[in-house]
Design an enzyme around this catalytic site. Structure first.
Site, PDB file in Angstrom:
ATOM      1  N   PRO A 217       0.731  -0.642   0.220  1.00 37.75           N
ATOM      2  CA  PRO A 217       0.126  -0.154   0.400  1.00 37.75           C
ATOM      3  C   PRO A 217       1.083   0.663   0.331  1.00 37.75           C
ATOM      4  CG  PRO A 217       0.121  -1.248   1.857  1.00 37.75           C
ATOM      5  CD  PRO A 217       0.824  -2.097   0.883  1.00 37.75           C
TER       6      PRO A 217
ATOM      7  N   ASP B 239       6.138   3.167   1.827  1.00 36.13           N
ATOM      8  CA  ASP B 239       5.499   2.155   2.295  1.00 36.13           C
ATOM      9  C   ASP B 239       4.421   2.419   3.417  1.00 36.13           C
ATOM     10  OD1 ASP B 239       3.781  -0.188   3.641  1.00 36.13           O
ATOM     11  OD2 ASP B 239       6.543  -0.924   3.304  1.00 36.13           O
ATOM     12  N   HIS B 240       2.798   3.252   3.250  1.00 27.68           N
ATOM     13  CA  HIS B 240       1.403   3.365   4.295  1.00 27.68           C
ATOM     14  C   HIS B 240       2.156   2.641   5.172  1.00 27.68           C
ATOM     15  CE1 HIS B 240      -0.067   6.287   5.505  1.00 27.68           C
ATOM     16  NE2 HIS B 240      -0.832   6.972   4.320  1.00 27.68           N
ATOM     17  N   ARG B 241       2.448   1.628   5.296  1.00 28.04           N
ATOM     18  CA  ARG B 241       2.735   0.147   7.067  1.00 28.04           C
ATOM     19  C   ARG B 241       3.925   0.796   7.283  1.00 28.04           C
ATOM     20  NH1 ARG B 241       3.672  -5.039   3.996  1.00 28.04           N
ATOM     21  NH2 ARG B 241       4.829  -3.798   2.520  1.00 28.04           N
ATOM     22  N   ILE B 242       4.753   1.294   7.021  1.00 27.68           N
ATOM     23  CA  ILE B 242       5.724   2.067   8.051  1.00 27.68           C
ATOM     24  C   ILE B 242       5.665   3.357   8.074  1.00 27.68           C
ATOM     25  CG2 ILE B 242       6.913  -0.046   8.226  1.00 27.68           C
ATOM     26  CD1 ILE B 242       8.708   1.309   6.249  1.00 27.68           C
TER      27      ILE B 242
END
Length: 474
Positions: A276, A446-449
């Site tokens: 994502p 990376d929108h997870r981190i």
């Protein structure tokens, strides 16, 4: 006494592994070096396709440095293998004679597969050739394993005598004496007693042909033609399924298969779609950076190195942008800041890595970068020189591109896309206009981190370094 150990070593080598210890005298078990000399070792060794990178699943033989019959020593380069990133020399771990080449130049083999056989002496070469023949014969045997299945399938058409029964479309399970609706209709028309008719259809079902035969009516060619047409229609329909899944070739087009590197790039790009990602753009004034570049350019410093150094210094203040998520369940703060820089080479794309870019000065970085580019274009990069990046920089400014988005590499937290610096009309806070050079930087993360605020803060720091670049020379 002197001849006692000899038969012992030969007999011990032929015993099962669990019995060899019992075959050695108790006093000799502690003397490992002597026992090692007495063991009869294999005379023929296999040279395997090595794993030259963590993403490599198969390798292509570029060329053989040693031909069949050549004697090689431990550490000699015997073959050049093309991995998904580079061409590398592969060394042998043993002395011997290259007895048989199993994978010729230009062919590929999976990682771990034997690609050549090494004989210890000339006396063992015939044995190696025999083993090579066995290995080559073993592949057709494996391919022939499905032969019984093919034979069974091939035997299916002639074996079923109830071929005429294939004509009725829907046939339900039943018992002997049960007739199809069409058969009942015909029996009524021709006054045939169905109880006296033996069905030849599935499960003894009475078919229209059975009724006609009982009525003494000569079978018409129509039903036979329909029966014959049934498998004919079925065959194209089965073949049409895979054909529909493959797009037809464009007339006059040339199909070119992927190289090993292009296949690796394609795989990575597809994997990146599962991440994502989001993108943030930031305009930066580059007047002072351009002035600095003119000063250091004669000393061999490129604009790419200056940008990499500035990115490394900004990452030191924002470590979350230098982090990575590999398993989807956690993320890792990387202790080193390694800037991977995208480089276009013949037939693909590779990202040589400037390791510890925040700790080295721009002159040493420039020298390292020149060496890396030279090795990249010669396809001689070592795995740690292209797979250890923690942040990627892609610069298309030299081509006049003003903006673009970069695809996030798998296993990294962010990638920066740098466009060209161009003269732009700028208004200051008092409303006065002036012309300044500006470049647009787009970062994919990376929108997870990495969150929006994290990336915005990183870009602000990066912009300050670019707009006041004196710190780059410290």
């Amino acid at each position: 006494m002197a001849t006692a150990p000899a038969p012992l070593s030969l007999s011990a080598s032929t015993l099962p592994a669990r019995l060899r210890a019992a075959a050695v005298p108790a006093g000799a078990r502690g003397r490992q070096p002597r026992r090692g000399r007495m063991v009869v070792r294999a005379k023929i060794r296999e040279i395997f396709m090595p794993a030259l990178s963590s993403t490599m699943t198969e390798g292509k033989i570029v060329s053989w440095s040693a031909a069949e019959g050549d004697r090689v020593a431990k550490g000699d380069a015997v073959v050049v293998v093309e991995s998904d990133k580079a061409d590398m020399d592969v060394e042998t771990f043993h002395d011997g004679i290259v007895a048989a080449v199993l994978v010729a130049a230009g062919e590929s083999a999976p990682v771990g597969a034997p690609i050549a056989l090494l004989a210890e002496s000339e006396e063992e070469v015939p044995l190696a050739l025999a083993k090579a023949k066995e290995l080559s014969n073993g592949q057709p045997q494996q391919a022939a394993a499905p032969a019984p299945v093919e034979d069974a399938v091939a035997a299916t058409p002639p074996s079923p005598p109830p071929t005429p029964a294939a004509a009725p479309a829907a046939v339900a399970a039943g018992t002997k004496g049960i007739a199809s609706p069409q058969a009942k209709k015909l029996a009524k028309q021709h006054r045939v007693d169905l109880a006296k008719v033996t069905g030849t259809g599935p499960y003894g079902r009475i078919t229209p042909e059975d009724v006609e035969a009982a009525a003494g009516i000569q079978p018409k060619p129509k039903p036979a033609a329909v029966a014959a047409a049934s498998p004919t229609v079925a065959a194209p329909s089965a073949a049409a399924v895979p054909q529909a899944a493959v797009l037809p070739p464009v007339p006059g087009a040339t199909v070119v298969p992927f190289t090993t590197m292009q296949a690796a790039v394609s795989k990575n790009m597809v994997e990146s779609l599962a991440v994502p990602a989001f993108r943030v753009g930031y305009p930066i004034v580059t007047d002072k950076l351009d002035e600095l570049y003119e000063k250091v350019k004669p000393k061999g410093v490129t604009m790419t190195v200056l940008l990499a150094k500035a990115a490394a210094m900004a990452l030191a203040q924002h470590p979350v942008v230098n982090a990575s998520c590999r398993d989807g369940k956690s993320f890792t703060y990387n202790s080193n800041i390694n800037i991977a820089v995208a480089v276009a080479i013949d037939g693909g794309l590779i990202t040589p890595v400037l390791q510890d870019a925040d700790k080295l000065d721009i002159y040493l970085l420039s020298q390292n970068w020149k060496d890396l580019v030279k090795k990249a274009r010669a396809k001689q990069l070592q795995p740690n020189e292209y797979s250890s990046g923690t942040f990627t920089l892609s610069n298309l400014g030299m081509f006049g591109v003003d903006r673009f988005d970069a695809i996030l590499p798998p296993g990294q937290g962010a990638i920066m896309a740098v466009g060209a610096s161009k003269p732009t009309v700028v208004a200051d806070k008092d409303g006065f206009f002036s012309v300044k050079s500006k470049m647009l930087v787009n970062v994919t993360a990376d929108h997870r981190i990495v969150y929006g605020a994290d990336l915005a803060a990183f870009l602000q720091t990066f912009a300050k370094i670019i707009e006041d670049p004196e710190s780059l020379t410290l």
